[in-house]
Enzyme design. Sequence first.
Site, short mmCIF file in Angstrom:
data_model
loop_
_atom_site.label_atom_id
_atom_site.label_comp_id
_atom_site.label_asym_id
_atom_site.label_seq_id
_atom_site.Cartn_x
_atom_site.Cartn_y
_atom_site.Cartn_z
N HIS A 185 0.78 -1.23 0.00
CA HIS A 185 0.00 0.00 0.00
C HIS A 185 0.82 1.28 0.00
O HIS A 185 0.24 2.37 0.01
CB HIS A 185 -0.93 0.01 1.23
CG HIS A 185 -0.22 -0.16 2.53
ND1 HIS A 185 -0.85 -0.01 3.75
CD2 HIS A 185 1.07 -0.46 2.83
CE1 HIS A 185 0.00 -0.22 4.73
NE2 HIS A 185 1.17 -0.49 4.20
N HIS A 186 2.14 1.22 0.01
CA HIS A 186 2.96 2.43 0.09
C HIS A 186 3.38 2.97 -1.28
O HIS A 186 3.76 4.14 -1.37
CB HIS A 186 4.23 2.18 0.92
CG HIS A 186 3.97 1.90 2.36
ND1 HIS A 186 3.25 2.76 3.17
CD2 HIS A 186 4.33 0.86 3.16
CE1 HIS A 186 3.19 2.26 4.39
NE2 HIS A 186 3.83 1.11 4.41
N ALA A 187 3.35 2.16 -2.31
CA ALA A 187 3.87 2.58 -3.62
C ALA A 187 3.10 3.79 -4.14
O ALA A 187 1.88 3.85 -4.06
CB ALA A 187 3.79 1.42 -4.62
N LYS A 188 3.85 4.75 -4.69
CA LYS A 188 3.26 5.95 -5.27
C LYS A 188 3.19 5.82 -6.79
O LYS A 188 3.66 4.85 -7.37
CB LYS A 188 4.09 7.18 -4.89
CG LYS A 188 4.39 7.31 -3.40
CD LYS A 188 3.12 7.39 -2.57
CE LYS A 188 3.44 7.77 -1.12
NZ LYS A 188 4.28 6.76 -0.43
N ASP A 226 -0.54 5.16 3.16
CA ASP A 226 -0.42 6.48 2.52
C ASP A 226 -0.56 6.44 1.02
O ASP A 226 -1.11 7.36 0.42
CB ASP A 226 0.92 7.11 2.91
CG ASP A 226 2.12 6.24 2.50
OD1 ASP A 226 1.96 5.00 2.46
OD2 ASP A 226 3.21 6.80 2.26
#
Length: 572
Positions: A185-188, A226
């Site tokens: 879930h952190h990858a932008k 995030d």
Amino acid sequence: MYYYGTHATPANVLSANFSWPSDTFSSSPYFNDRGSNGVAQPITERIHPHSRPIVSYYSPKGVGAHHYGERHPMKPARLTLTNELVFGYGLHNQIHNIYDVRSATREELQAYHDSDYLDFLSKVTPANQSEMRNLIEKFNCGEDCPIFADMYDFSRMYAGASLAGARKLCAGTTDIAINWSGGLHHAKRGEPSGFCYVNDIVLAILELLRYHPRVLYIDIDIHHGDGVELAFYQSDRVMTVSFHKYTGDFFPGTGKLDDNGYGAGKNFALNVPLLDGIDDDMYLTIFKTIIEDTVASFRPSAIVLQCGADSLGSDRLGAFNLSIAAHGECVNFVRAFNVPLLVVGGGGYTLRNVCRCWTYETSVLVGVSIPNELPRTVYDSFFADSQWKLHPPLSGRVENQNTPTSLQRITISIRNKLRYLQGAPSVAMQEIPPDIQGFLKDEERTQEEIEEEISTATAGEQRMDVSIARNEFFDGDKDVDHDSPPTPPSRAPRSSARRGGRARGGRGKARGRGRVSSASVIDDDDDDDDDPPVSRRSTRGRGKGRAGKARAVVPDVQTEADSDTPIASNGT
């Protein structure tokens, strides 16, 4: 008898003086001696093909064989351990379909991620990283997100599994989709973050939005979700709820109580910041209260649940005191809403606890109970220190810094934000987002895939309401086991209609007006608050004895159903 680690050899090939080696598994104990500790026997009863809910399990072949590095805390091998326990308990017999899915395509990844970033992921390798040092620094790769062998293939694997589950949910062919390899879930959009290279959750939610008007994302990882929150920070069709540790300097440093969305997405991003050492009772109380209020206010048509296991006690990078039972109770609470559900993995860095947690939650999702004793597997030695138990003691090792007063303050703040919603956002006439599959038109598809594509493209006109209770059999209009033919609908007498005169609009013009809009996925560099003006188009129609129908203008999109093939199917 099975000879593990050896291959059967035809008798006519063996020489006269041949004898089995003394160090083979066949002549030495294969499993550890558990002494007085019991052994779980696998479930042998198979699930009825027509029972509900339909559960699908996605496990890309070889995804657990990848390696971040010797000292890196992220160990994809936890997926291999999880599968061993799931099959050891016999839970595969209670799962309708198990899929070895294809990897996500470049076109699918581009639905969210930048093209130049994907070019970098596909080209960089441990062998050429010195030559690409400038790009490595540009895209923020380093200790947390190292360059390792087959990194791009690994990312495509877990993303493809989440996309496959989302497509099945859209098509109505499954009710619960499980992908423990996903949840990164952190990858932008244009860089990796926190061990995550491709954000499979964002891609899956984009796919769900093609059919479902509102999607609720719930994150119980100890780290703030995030990447997913940022992607939908200005959208009112996706509500994100994250339960995480927040101190200001704990990674990723985001997720304050006051961070709640922007523009159209104002109050659609909810954050529950917690402190070290929260225990089962406190966590379950605030989780159930907030999720119940959120579901009642937002009324999601699909839910994505991220089950990061680093919120367990004794985690290598965590600081909570949750037990496996409490973590699984969160999953069970969400499952009870009977909403199409995609369950993914996430963090978790104590391998033996992660695989036990996800195995237990698999049993919760399929609706069966499993014993506390672990089954025999080839990895018995990993669990010897806990006497081969499914629920070892994990809590009480970190002092609880949370208080009932602090949790009550958080709950009141979240409830105040939910009041601003004034009901769930309406998406009565919504353009189907462009198909993110991006396949070739001439690629061969099975009949099942074509039917799923039709079901999605027509906004679910072929879907049927399903019964949710376990082992309650299907009884819809297309059920082949009808005891009696369906009763035709009754018609009102013509005389009563004539006495009332001619119905207005029955013969004449009908006018429909549809508003077409797209769910926006924003980047961290996008500061625009307002969406561009949307064109409206009205359609006038005439008909004899019937009113005209309003029609929405849907763009001509190139579609193709998923090409995942089931490797195991229980009666379907």
